[in-house]
Write a protein that holds these residues in place. Structure first.
Motif, short mmCIF file in Angstrom:
data_model
loop_
_atom_site.label_atom_id
_atom_site.label_comp_id
_atom_site.label_asym_id
_atom_site.label_seq_id
_atom_site.Cartn_x
_atom_site.Cartn_y
_atom_site.Cartn_z
N LYS A 379 0.67 -1.04 -0.10
CA LYS A 379 0.04 -0.13 -0.02
C LYS A 379 0.99 1.15 0.04
O LYS A 379 0.45 2.25 -0.53
N PRO A 380 2.01 1.17 0.68
CA PRO A 380 2.75 2.49 0.79
C PRO A 380 3.16 2.85 -0.62
O PRO A 380 3.61 3.91 -1.00
N PHE A 381 3.45 1.89 -1.62
CA PHE A 381 4.10 2.44 -2.90
C PHE A 381 3.07 3.10 -3.61
O PHE A 381 3.34 3.77 -4.64
N TYR A 382 1.69 3.08 -3.22
CA TYR A 382 0.64 3.76 -3.94
C TYR A 382 0.72 5.19 -3.73
O TYR A 382 0.09 6.10 -4.21
N SER A 383 1.53 5.89 -2.83
CA SER A 383 1.51 6.92 -2.47
C SER A 383 2.87 7.47 -3.12
O SER A 383 3.26 8.73 -2.83
N SER A 384 3.59 6.91 -3.81
CA SER A 384 4.95 7.45 -4.36
C SER A 384 4.84 8.38 -5.28
O SER A 384 3.87 8.34 -6.34
N PRO A 385 5.23 9.52 -5.09
CA PRO A 385 5.17 10.71 -6.24
C PRO A 385 5.40 10.04 -7.61
O PRO A 385 4.73 10.63 -8.54
N LYS A 386 6.28 9.37 -7.83
CA LYS A 386 6.94 8.83 -9.13
C LYS A 386 5.35 8.05 -9.69
O LYS A 386 5.18 8.17 -10.97
N TYR A 387 5.14 7.09 -9.09
CA TYR A 387 3.83 6.42 -9.48
C TYR A 387 2.69 7.02 -9.54
O TYR A 387 1.94 7.32 -10.62
N ILE A 388 2.26 8.09 -8.74
CA ILE A 388 1.18 8.82 -9.10
C ILE A 388 1.22 9.96 -10.22
O ILE A 388 0.31 10.23 -11.01
N SER A 389 2.52 10.39 -10.65
CA SER A 389 2.76 11.07 -11.91
C SER A 389 2.34 9.85 -13.10
O SER A 389 1.98 10.65 -14.09
N TYR A 390 2.71 8.88 -13.00
CA TYR A 390 2.34 7.99 -14.18
C TYR A 390 0.93 7.76 -14.27
O TYR A 390 0.51 7.75 -15.20
N VAL A 391 0.25 7.68 -13.13
CA VAL A 391 -1.31 7.61 -13.02
C VAL A 391 -1.99 8.94 -13.53
O VAL A 391 -2.99 8.51 -14.40
N LYS A 392 -1.40 9.71 -13.40
CA LYS A 392 -2.03 11.06 -13.87
C LYS A 392 -1.74 11.43 -15.39
O LYS A 392 -2.61 12.14 -15.94
N GLU A 393 -0.79 10.86 -15.83
CA GLU A 393 -0.61 10.74 -17.27
C GLU A 393 -1.41 9.71 -18.13
O GLU A 393 -1.76 10.20 -19.33
N VAL A 394 -1.36 8.68 -17.56
CA VAL A 394 -1.79 7.44 -18.17
C VAL A 394 -3.30 7.32 -18.17
O VAL A 394 -4.25 7.18 -19.00
N LEU A 395 -3.85 7.61 -16.91
CA LEU A 395 -5.32 7.38 -16.72
C LEU A 395 -6.31 8.03 -17.48
O LEU A 395 -7.52 7.76 -18.02
N PRO A 396 -5.96 9.49 -17.50
CA PRO A 396 -7.00 10.39 -18.26
C PRO A 396 -7.00 9.81 -19.82
O PRO A 396 -8.10 9.85 -20.29
N VAL A 397 -6.09 9.16 -20.46
CA VAL A 397 -5.91 8.67 -21.77
C VAL A 397 -6.78 7.61 -21.77
O VAL A 397 -7.52 7.66 -22.75
N LEU A 398 -6.75 6.82 -21.08
CA LEU A 398 -7.68 5.47 -20.95
C LEU A 398 -8.88 5.92 -20.89
O LEU A 398 -9.94 5.38 -21.47
N LEU A 399 -9.30 7.08 -19.94
CA LEU A 399 -10.52 7.48 -19.87
C LEU A 399 -11.24 7.94 -20.98
O LEU A 399 -12.30 7.65 -21.55
N GLN A 400 -10.48 8.89 -21.72
CA GLN A 400 -10.67 9.47 -23.05
C GLN A 400 -11.03 8.60 -24.02
O GLN A 400 -11.88 8.70 -24.79
N GLU A 401 -10.17 7.50 -24.27
CA GLU A 401 -10.44 6.38 -25.18
C GLU A 401 -11.62 5.65 -24.94
O GLU A 401 -11.90 4.63 -25.72
N GLY A 402 -12.16 5.86 -23.90
CA GLY A 402 -13.45 4.89 -23.73
C GLY A 402 -13.12 3.46 -23.11
O GLY A 402 -13.97 2.71 -22.89
#
Length: 411
Positions: A379-402
């Protein structure tokens, strides 16, 4: 360096008689006498999961040679009771048969294709011994003795990415030629997503929950969070399984677990990368090359992915053109079509495997078995700034693409 607890001591059958049999197995040495040997763990804690691996440094002589030395890597089944042994008791025979088939029947042919095309770097470690009875075991040459090392970075740089995607393009091109021209025995389906749902939930259920919890906390991600709440892990797993088992626009033999810890590198100063060798072919399967590309992309910065994918494909085509392959060549458009269809795998990897990018390797304390059986430690890995930056970059694309909508409606 810390080691996996079940690799601190080798099984008792790894003795001088076994090592003598290994050295004499392929006929390179005869009448071997073992003078001395030292056994040590072959990998650092957390670097792999299913099997156990040891390095054996051997002093020996033969009728023709006195005072010889060599180093080998022994890969076998876990013997200490626990989750890893339980999993391998269930899947070990299939996994070892799969890997032995690849090393004995496929990879040598791939190497010939690549050399014929002018690609002379080593593709995979040489297998020097294999057996299924009385012990499931494979023995390889020691790549460390040949100057290879593990990547010294958690996140690869631009040069690393070019090298590893080029290698994937080479491997895929050689296997594409084999699949197109070879026997039906290469049409194996399988891999991670063909494991039972219960095993999938045990290994990744909590991680997917941690991912959803993280997204709930991110400002501006309310729509994504709402849709993720409607996607249970078993549904995502079924979608990925469907992708893996259906034909691709064109097909290769996917490595199946193509990430940075299943490669060894060579380069200046043990840091600059110029060559890569592939290891661990336990979950290969025939299908779209999109699988390995998406899998590997989960461990590189998102901004590097388009260029890396194009470099991969250019290498893939170059190998085929320079070999004696005379069939129709796949197009980049076909690859892009398959990559788009594999976006559900993108989501699965973002929620599970990519989180390891936030882990400081120097602070690693837990082996993979411990993390799987007590996933709260992740669980602590999910608060890593490096990981969160990945999520912020990739997840919106997946959302936009349906992608999330498709999964919500997937039955």
């Amino acid at each position: 360096m810390s080691f996996n607890p079940d690799e601190l001591e080798a099984p008792e059958w790894v003795n001088s008689n076994f090592l003598k049999g290994v050295l004499e197995y392929n006929g390179e040495f005869t009448n071997v006498t073992i003078y001395d040997f030292q056994i040590s763990p072959a990998s650092a804690i957390g670097d792999h999961f299913a099997s156990i691996m040891f390095r054996a440094k051997i002093q020996f002589s033969t009728q023709e040679h006195l005072n010889k030395e060599c180093s080998i890597i022994i890969k076998t089944m876990p013997v200490i009771e626990g989750y890893k042994k339980e999993m391998m008791d269930k899947w070990g025979e299939a996994i070892f048969n799969t890997e032995i088939f690849m090393y004995s029947k496929v990879l040598s042919e791939c190497s010939k294709i690549l050399i014929n095309a002018g690609y002379n770097d080593m593709l995979a470690a040489k297998m020097i011994y294999q057996s299924m009875e009385p012990h499931k075991v494979i023995v390889f040459e020691d790549l460390k003795e040949l100057g290879y090392f593990m990547l010294p970075r958690i996140i690869p740089n631009e040069n690393d990415v070019e090298v590893i995607f080029s290698k994937l393009g080479q491997y895929h091109a050689a296997t594409f030629k084999l699949v197109a021209e070879g026997p039906k025995s290469l049409n194996q389906k399988g891999g991670l997503f063909n494991m039972p749902e219960d095993d999938m939930l045990t290994m990744f259920g909590n991680q997917f929950s941690f991912f959803k919890e993280l997204v709930e906390t991110l400002p501006g991600f309310e729509e994504a969070s709402e849709k993720l709440a409607k996607i249970p892990l078993d549904k995502l797993g079924r979608k990925c399984k469907q992708l893996v088992n259906e034909p691709g626009s064109y097909e290769v033999l996917n490595h199946g677990d193509y990430h940075l810890k299943n490669m060894m590198f060579k380069g200046k100063n043990g840091n600059d990368v110029s060559e890569v060798v592939l290891v661990d072919f336990q979950v290969w399967h025939c299908g779209s090359p999109a699988y390995d590309i998406v899998y590997l992309s989960a461990s590189i910065p998102p901004s590097m992915r388009p260029k890396a994918c194009k470099h991969y494909f250019d290498t893939f085509i170059d190998v085929l053109k320079k070999s004696d392959y005379d069939g129709p060549l796949p197009t980049f458009e076909l690859l892009q079509k398959d990559l788009k269809s594999y976006r559900s795998l993108d989501l699965f990897l973002l929620a599970t495997f990519t989180v390891a990018l936030g882990e400081d390797k120097d602070q690693k304390k837990e082996d993979v078995e411990t993390l799987f059986t007590n996933s709260n430690l992740m669980k602590p890995f999910y608060s890593s700034p490096k990981y969160i930056s990945y999520v912020k970059e990739v997840l919106p694309v997946l959302l936009q693409e349906g992608v999330l909508d498709d999964l919500v409606n997937f039955e």
